[in-house]
Design a protein around this motif. Structure first.
Motif, short mmCIF file in Angstrom:
data_model
loop_
_atom_site.label_atom_id
_atom_site.label_comp_id
_atom_site.label_asym_id
_atom_site.label_seq_id
_atom_site.Cartn_x
_atom_site.Cartn_y
_atom_site.Cartn_z
N ARG A 45 0.84 -1.20 0.00
CA ARG A 45 0.00 0.00 0.00
C ARG A 45 0.87 1.25 0.00
NH1 ARG A 45 -1.02 3.43 3.96
NH2 ARG A 45 -0.13 2.01 5.51
N ARG A 46 1.86 1.28 0.89
CA ARG A 46 2.75 2.44 0.95
C ARG A 46 3.61 2.54 -0.30
NH1 ARG A 46 3.61 0.82 6.99
NH2 ARG A 46 2.24 2.32 8.07
N LYS A 47 4.14 1.40 -0.72
CA LYS A 47 5.02 1.39 -1.90
C LYS A 47 4.31 1.95 -3.13
CE LYS A 47 7.56 -1.73 -4.98
NZ LYS A 47 7.96 -3.14 -5.25
N LEU A 149 -13.20 -3.26 2.18
CA LEU A 149 -12.13 -4.25 2.06
C LEU A 149 -12.69 -5.64 1.76
CD1 LEU A 149 -9.03 -4.60 2.36
CD2 LEU A 149 -9.44 -5.20 4.75
N ALA A 150 -13.82 -5.96 2.37
CA ALA A 150 -14.43 -7.27 2.15
C ALA A 150 -14.86 -7.43 0.69
CB ALA A 150 -15.63 -7.45 3.08
N GLY A 161 -5.95 1.05 0.17
CA GLY A 161 -6.04 2.04 1.22
C GLY A 161 -7.48 2.46 1.41
N GLY A 162 -7.83 2.89 2.61
CA GLY A 162 -9.19 3.34 2.85
C GLY A 162 -9.28 4.18 4.10
N ARG A 175 -13.03 7.34 1.39
CA ARG A 175 -12.13 7.30 0.24
C ARG A 175 -11.47 5.94 0.20
NH1 ARG A 175 -7.69 11.06 1.15
NH2 ARG A 175 -7.02 10.41 -0.92
N GLY A 176 -11.50 5.32 -0.96
CA GLY A 176 -10.86 4.03 -1.13
C GLY A 176 -9.93 4.04 -2.31
#
Length: 236
Positions: A45-47, A149-150, A161-162, A175-176
């Motif tokens: 996610r960060r990358k 996420l589900a 991310g969310g 926000r997703g």
């Protein structure tokens, strides 16, 4: 993300700041890092969001506890790293932070900054105690994020991310984001709904992300899905 039907989910207390924190001995912010600098993180996610924002940076995979990661900066193995602000604060390590990263640059992980507990649905005493500790706004936000996420069927191995935030007037904005690990492609959706419709909001954002993501991201999400082995309902 998936809990058995017999388990009840409670959030505990108000959510801490959900942002990621930038730590470095060579720069005061992501923007100040020299071209080609290395940032250590094992989070896809960060990358993905880092490389979308600063494609000139080098992202190196690092693991270990917080002290281990901070030591890699001291030893010059990496130029910087990103960690959750909430975790650093709770560990008394927030003095190491150089910058709190705007969520428009890096969207946090689902549930980041929140504490939660689970208990059996038939345990009346535990449910009563945990309900007293729960913070309704935080609960609604986490319910929305987890519902998103589900739908995406994501895990810690997928760049998702969310962040759901209340507007103070009875609504939640969620926000997703889903992305490819190299940041070459990202998809983002923002939607708002009454706070009482948190789960429906999360599902809607997740479904719209699947529509917007495109085949490249969807294929990666499919490959990154965790494998769950569910017991047969009649199994003892």
């Amino acid at each position: 993300t998936i809990l058995p039907d017999s388990i009840v989910f409670h959030t505990i207390l108000a959510r801490e700041d959900a942002r990621d924190a930038f730590i470095s001995d060579k720069a005061t912010s992501i923007e100040d890092l020299a071209q080609g600098s290395s940032i250590g993180t094992a989070s896809l996610r960060r990358k993905s969001q880092l490389l979308s924002y600063r494609p000139d940076l080098t992202v190196l995979p690092i693991r270990g506890n917080v002290d281990t990661r901070l030591q890699k900066i001291k030893e010059g193995i990496i130029d910087a790293t990103l960690l959750a602000y909430a975790g650093l604060k709770r560990l008394g390590k927030d003095r190491e932070i150089k910058q709190l990263i705007d969520t428009k640059v890096i969207l946090p992980a689902v549930g980041q900054g929140a504490l939660a507990a689970t208990c059996r649905g038939d345990d009346a005493y535990a449910n009563t105690v945990l309900a007293l500790l729960s913070e309704p706004t935080t609960t609604a936000a986490i319910v929305a994020e987890r519902a998103m996420l589900a739908v995406l069927d994501g895990s810690c191995h997928t760049p998702i991310g969310g962040l759901a935030q209340p507007d103070g007037q009875g609504h939640l904005e969620l926000r997703g984001l889903v992305a490819l690990p190299d940041g070459a492609k990202t998809a983002e959706v923002t939607m708002t709904a009454p706070i009482t419709k948190a789960e429906d909001l999360g599902k809607s954002v997740g479904e719209n992300l699947l529509i917007k993501a495109g085949p490249d991201i969807l294929n990666f999400l499919e490959v990154g899905k965790p494998l769950f082995v569910r017991p047969h309902p009649e199994a003892e």
